[in-house]
Design a protein around this motif. Sequence first.
Motif, PDB file in Angstrom:
ATOM      1  N   UNK A  65      15.831 -31.915 -22.596  1.00 40.24           N
ATOM      2  CA  UNK A  65      15.621 -30.885 -21.916  1.00 40.24           C
ATOM      3  C   UNK A  65      16.945 -30.477 -21.798  1.00 40.24           C
ATOM      4  N   UNK A  66      17.433 -29.265 -21.301  1.00 42.97           N
ATOM      5  CA  UNK A  66      18.745 -28.761 -21.109  1.00 42.97           C
ATOM      6  C   UNK A  66      18.852 -28.136 -19.505  1.00 42.97           C
ATOM      7  N   UNK A  67      19.440 -28.913 -18.523  1.00 42.78           N
ATOM      8  CA  UNK A  67      19.520 -28.665 -17.264  1.00 42.78           C
ATOM      9  C   UNK A  67      20.971 -28.299 -16.847  1.00 42.78           C
ATOM     10  N   UNK A  68      21.154 -27.578 -15.974  1.00 44.25           N
ATOM     11  CA  UNK A  68      22.467 -27.091 -15.364  1.00 44.25           C
ATOM     12  C   UNK A  68      22.937 -27.950 -14.236  1.00 44.25           C
ATOM     13  N   UNK A  69      23.874 -27.476 -13.587  1.00 43.52           N
ATOM     14  CA  UNK A  69      24.513 -28.110 -12.366  1.00 43.52           C
ATOM     15  C   UNK A  69      24.171 -27.389 -11.298  1.00 43.52           C
TER      16      UNK A  69
END
Length: 275
Positions: A154-158
């Motif tokens: 998965x791609x998660x931001x900050x």
Amino acid sequence: MAKLEVVAETGTDSVWRQLRASAEAASREEPQLGSQMNAVILSHDDLAGALSFQIARKLADGEMSAMSVREVCLSAFKADATMVEAAEADLQAVAERDPAIRNLLQPFLYFKGFQALQGWRVAHWLWGQGRETLAFHFQSRISELFQLDIHPAAQLGKGLFLDHGTGIVIGETAVVGDDVSMLHNVTLGGTGAERGDRHPKIGKGVLLGAGAKVLGNIHVGDYAKVASGSVVLKDVPSGCTVAGVPARLVNCPTNAEPARTMDHTLAEVVYDFVI
């Protein structure tokens, strides 16, 4: 202990100074915890060192010692400095959005949403290096320990705030933008056994209430709000609020930055159509 005052100064150095000051104060106030404060925070030179130690002492098990886990974390942080920057942003997010917080020590040592997120960041780095088996090992340990299940791909931001954390599930092809807040039992899942790109795409600054289910390869626009317990099966326009099962638009536009304000209230006017 006084409520944390979030200072205007930002950056990893500032967060590290605040974290050390809180650990020093805790050691004075609770001498029984002095050895913990020293081992986890005060004996380290920077946030990366302390974070790697904290992840390691949590995720170590019979298959991987704490030393081995820490070596993996330090390798990840050395290869990609943005991971530590993301951790700093996540700590700042908790400080800004959680009214129960007293200091940065709380999320760093005790909040499983923050800790699980940092462990996931290492798993995601491993996935990007083609080390999928070890990435899955990290995912499994995080799930067993913290009751959060986030796929390493998965791609998660900050600047993320996973409040309470329990029961959060994020699927393989999900994307979560920067500055998102989500509460316990949120699911970013698929709608069946299909393969490929099958999970939600969550925009910047979105607020996902407790128990919200966002299912399928759909988009939740920037600064949208999903009310607690809602089931979202279609795209949500940017800046809008949805609620219900199935989710319906209840306010457009909503407040400017729902993830930061953590405002879970709904408009009194209900627009009676399903999105």
